[in-house]
Design a protein around this motif. Structure first.
Motif: not given
Length: 75
Positions: A59-69
């Motif tokens: 979930q943290n990894c997904q959050f970081l990817v969404i933030e970067a996008l």
């Protein structure tokens, strides 16, 4: 134990390079690693299992990817 991160990337590059040498020498794809491309070497590896939906690291990894996008889209 499966290699992770940088170790996996290095192994894929090594396998792709060896497969490319094999392809150039024997004029056919390597039986295990394909035609010498990184894509073929990656596809020759087993697919990992999907992470559990309640896995905090995932979930943290997904959050970081969404933030970067989102940050990239705002530029």
């Amino acid at each position: 134990m499966r290699p992770r991160g940088a170790a996996l990337a290095q192994r894929l590059v090594t396998e792709a390079a060896a497969a490319d040498r094999y392809r150039r020498r024997f004029r056919r794809a390597h039986p295990d690693w394909g035609n010498g491309t990184l894509r073929a070497a990656a596809l020759a590896r087993p697919v990992s299992a999907e992470p559990r939906l309640d896995d905090c690291d995932h979930q943290n990894c997904q959050f970081l990817v969404i933030e970067a996008l989102l940050a990239r889209a705002v530029r």
